[in-house]
Design a protein around this motif. Structure first.
Motif, PDB file in Angstrom:
ATOM      1  N   SER A 146      -2.647  -4.884  10.547  1.00  0.00           N
ATOM      2  CA  SER A 146      -1.926  -3.604  10.742  1.00  0.00           C
ATOM      3  C   SER A 146      -0.403  -3.618   9.893  1.00  0.00           C
ATOM      4  O   SER A 146      -0.084  -2.743   9.441  1.00  0.00           O
ATOM      5  CB  SER A 146      -1.969  -3.160  12.016  1.00  0.00           C
ATOM      6  N   THR A 147       0.063  -4.893   9.968  1.00  0.00           N
ATOM      7  CA  THR A 147       1.339  -4.836   9.227  1.00  0.00           C
ATOM      8  C   THR A 147       1.371  -5.068   7.855  1.00  0.00           C
ATOM      9  O   THR A 147       2.354  -4.586   7.389  1.00  0.00           O
ATOM     10  CB  THR A 147       1.928  -6.373   9.688  1.00  0.00           C
ATOM     11  N   ARG A 148       0.294  -5.086   7.375  1.00  0.00           N
ATOM     12  CA  ARG A 148      -0.113  -4.954   6.032  1.00  0.00           C
ATOM     13  C   ARG A 148      -0.234  -3.433   5.338  1.00  0.00           C
ATOM     14  O   ARG A 148      -0.411  -3.090   4.244  1.00  0.00           O
ATOM     15  CB  ARG A 148      -1.203  -5.808   5.490  1.00  0.00           C
ATOM     16  N   PHE A 149      -0.384  -2.385   6.479  1.00  0.00           N
ATOM     17  CA  PHE A 149      -0.416  -1.063   6.007  1.00  0.00           C
ATOM     18  C   PHE A 149       0.572  -0.366   6.224  1.00  0.00           C
ATOM     19  O   PHE A 149       1.616  -0.665   7.061  1.00  0.00           O
ATOM     20  CB  PHE A 149      -1.346  -0.396   7.181  1.00  0.00           C
ATOM     21  N   HIS A 150       1.033   0.467   5.200  1.00  0.00           N
ATOM     22  CA  HIS A 150       2.276   1.167   4.993  1.00  0.00           C
ATOM     23  C   HIS A 150       1.941   2.651   4.711  1.00  0.00           C
ATOM     24  O   HIS A 150       1.106   3.034   3.960  1.00  0.00           O
ATOM     25  CB  HIS A 150       3.283   0.638   3.855  1.00  0.00           C
ATOM     26  N   GLN A 151       2.733   3.511   5.295  1.00  0.00           N
ATOM     27  CA  GLN A 151       2.583   4.938   5.330  1.00  0.00           C
ATOM     28  C   GLN A 151       2.302   5.495   3.922  1.00  0.00           C
ATOM     29  O   GLN A 151       1.480   6.235   3.625  1.00  0.00           O
ATOM     30  CB  GLN A 151       3.497   5.765   6.305  1.00  0.00           C
ATOM     31  N   HIS A 199      -7.239   4.351   4.899  1.00  0.00           N
ATOM     32  CA  HIS A 199      -7.395   3.337   4.141  1.00  0.00           C
ATOM     33  C   HIS A 199      -8.838   3.664   3.292  1.00  0.00           C
ATOM     34  O   HIS A 199      -9.021   3.423   2.215  1.00  0.00           O
ATOM     35  CB  HIS A 199      -7.512   1.983   4.855  1.00  0.00           C
ATOM     36  N   ALA A 200      -9.879   4.014   4.278  1.00  0.00           N
ATOM     37  CA  ALA A 200     -11.026   4.224   3.496  1.00  0.00           C
ATOM     38  C   ALA A 200     -11.096   5.654   2.910  1.00  0.00           C
ATOM     39  O   ALA A 200     -11.914   5.789   1.697  1.00  0.00           O
ATOM     40  CB  ALA A 200     -12.320   4.361   4.648  1.00  0.00           C
ATOM     41  N   ASP A 201     -10.349   6.484   3.344  1.00  0.00           N
ATOM     42  CA  ASP A 201     -10.390   7.945   2.489  1.00  0.00           C
ATOM     43  C   ASP A 201      -9.815   7.855   1.395  1.00  0.00           C
ATOM     44  O   ASP A 201     -10.163   8.239   0.287  1.00  0.00           O
ATOM     45  CB  ASP A 201      -9.499   8.679   3.600  1.00  0.00           C
ATOM     46  N   LEU A 202      -8.837   6.984   1.138  1.00  0.00           N
ATOM     47  CA  LEU A 202      -8.137   6.818  -0.116  1.00  0.00           C
ATOM     48  C   LEU A 202      -8.818   5.947  -1.044  1.00  0.00           C
ATOM     49  O   LEU A 202      -8.844   6.052  -2.361  1.00  0.00           O
ATOM     50  CB  LEU A 202      -6.494   6.169   0.232  1.00  0.00           C
ATOM     51  N   LYS A 223       6.327   3.736  -3.772  1.00  0.00           N
ATOM     52  CA  LYS A 223       7.489   4.810  -3.401  1.00  0.00           C
ATOM     53  C   LYS A 223       7.022   6.028  -3.335  1.00  0.00           C
ATOM     54  O   LYS A 223       7.533   6.791  -2.135  1.00  0.00           O
ATOM     55  CB  LYS A 223       8.348   4.634  -4.642  1.00  0.00           C
ATOM     56  N   ASP A 224       5.665   6.362  -3.963  1.00  0.00           N
ATOM     57  CA  ASP A 224       5.289   7.702  -3.847  1.00  0.00           C
ATOM     58  C   ASP A 224       3.677   7.655  -3.626  1.00  0.00           C
ATOM     59  O   ASP A 224       3.100   8.769  -3.275  1.00  0.00           O
ATOM     60  CB  ASP A 224       5.527   8.690  -5.076  1.00  0.00           C
TER      61      ASP A 224
END
Length: 393
Positions: A146-151, A199-202, A223-224
């Motif tokens: 989970s630490t590899r996930f960023h909003q 993650h799956a949705d994107l 960044k965006d």
């Protein structure tokens, strides 16, 4: 009367034909037990220090990897499958031994492949033994992943070490989401679930072409969240369809439907299956070339691992769709693998299948046995048993 007799004959012939398409699972697991016994002997003779898991054959020798390699979980997973099928404690003991070698990886935040490594080993062990220590490892590994996930951009980052990418996300990463879903069920913590779904949705939104083939790598702007480029690292070209990548997508989105019930994932899985099964470049034996768009076909190397992953995914897809077409195709692939691509008994260092392709652009593991092909072959064999998936899922 004659018409009735003809109907009966046709039914019998149809049943015999269907039966002939099925692999004898018991025989295949008997073969696997002999091969893995050989592999264990090979490992005990050469393994030392940090090398804990077999991967392939290189220069005629068994090549081992350390616990941090993305393939390290497949061999213990195979041992768990042998224990599941046979009930023989010998395989349980060996599975525990090789699973425990990976325990330290639960804290590894430097890889997106903890699903392959930890769920494939500790995840199987937990389902079969309910060992509370395995549960702890699964949860800690999910926290690390989970630490590899960023909003922003809203996905789990695959790599940091390749300078040509900014925030790369590969289709393979769909396979690691199962660890997050499992941790959410174990703990009741929905944050793991939400990360997996985002993650799956994107990935669904950005990684697929109009024909439902997938890109290998989507590079994002952290960044965006915008897409910088859609490209490949392991396929023939940016716009080609890398065979194992298509299999990862099929398997990953079928699994995501199982865990969420979101029909968007199921519909995508069906489209991916159609792309694979109806592809004009797929050979009659259903084992694809390493990339569907390699201009060297039919002189291009095949990838047995892609076929094994696809077969396993199709068995599950058949359950969720209640469509036997997928099951029949999976059986066809298994039959082909067992008849045309199997290793020699008591040879090939204990591997089960030959003729996979690892990383063609890097000229690595070409036309070779690779451990993950064997893993998904055993998984597909187990899934091929009637009602197995319904009972498990």
């Amino acid at each position: 009367m004659q018409k009735f007799f003809i109907i009966v004959v046709l039914i019998v012939v149809s049943c015999l034909k269907a039966k002939s398409q099925k692999v004898n699972v018991k025989d295949e697991f008997q073969f696997a037990q002999g091969q893995l016994s050989l592999m264990l002997n090979e490992i005990d003779q050469i393994s030392a220090g940090k090398l804990v898991s077999p991967r392939t054959i290189e220069n005629g020798r068994l090549k081992m990897t350390d616990a941090g390699n993305w393939t390290s979980g497949f061999f213990p997973g195979m041992l768990w499958y042998l224990y599941e099928f046979t009930g023989d404690d010998r395989w349980k003991i060996e599975a525990q031994r090789f699973t425990n070698y990976l325990k330290g990886q639960q804290y590894n935040k430097g890889t997106h492949d903890l699903g392959f490594m930890i769920y494939g080993s500790f995840g199987h062990g937990y389902k079969l033994t309910n060992d509370s220590s395995y549960r702890t490892v699964l949860v800690n590994a999910a926290k690390s992943l989970s630490t590899r996930f960023h909003q922003v951009p809203g996905l789990i980052q695959s790599w940091e070490h390749l300078p040509q990418f900014t925030y790369p996300v590969i289709i393979d990463n769909m396979m690691n989401l199962e660890l997050l879903f499992e941790a959410s069920k174990i703990t009741g913590d929905s944050s793991f679930y939400k990360i997996a779904v985002k993650h799956a949705d994107l990935t669904l939104k950005n990684a697929f072409r109009k024909d439902y083939s997938s890109y290998h790598v989507i590079d994002y702007d952290p960044k965006d969240g915008s897409v910088i480029k859609k490209t490949t690292h392991q396929g023939f070209a940016d716009e080609s369809s890398w065979a194992r990548g298509q299999a990862w997508g099929l398997y990953g989105f079928t699994m995501c439907f199982r865990e969420t019930g979101d029909t968007a994932y199921l519909n995508l899985a069906r489209h991916i299956a159609k792309f694979i099964l109806n592809n004009p470049k797929i050979p009659k034996d259903m084992v694809p070339y390493w990339d569907y768009d390699d201009p060297a076909i039919p002189l291009s190397p095949k990838d047995v691992s892609a076929a094994a992953i696809t077969a396993s995914a199709l068995f599950e897809l058949a359950v969720h769709t209640q469509d036997d077409y997928y099951k029949q195709k999976a059986q066809q692939i298994l039959k082909s693998l067992s008849k045309r691509y199997k290793a020699n008994k008591n040879e090939d260092k204990g591997f089960l299948l030959l003729h996979s392709t690892g990383h063609k652009p890097y000229n690595s593991e070409i036309d070779a046995p690779i451990i993950y092909a064997d893993y998904y072959y055993l998984e597909a064999l187990i899934r091929s048993q009637d009602n197995h998936l319904k009972e498990r899922y």
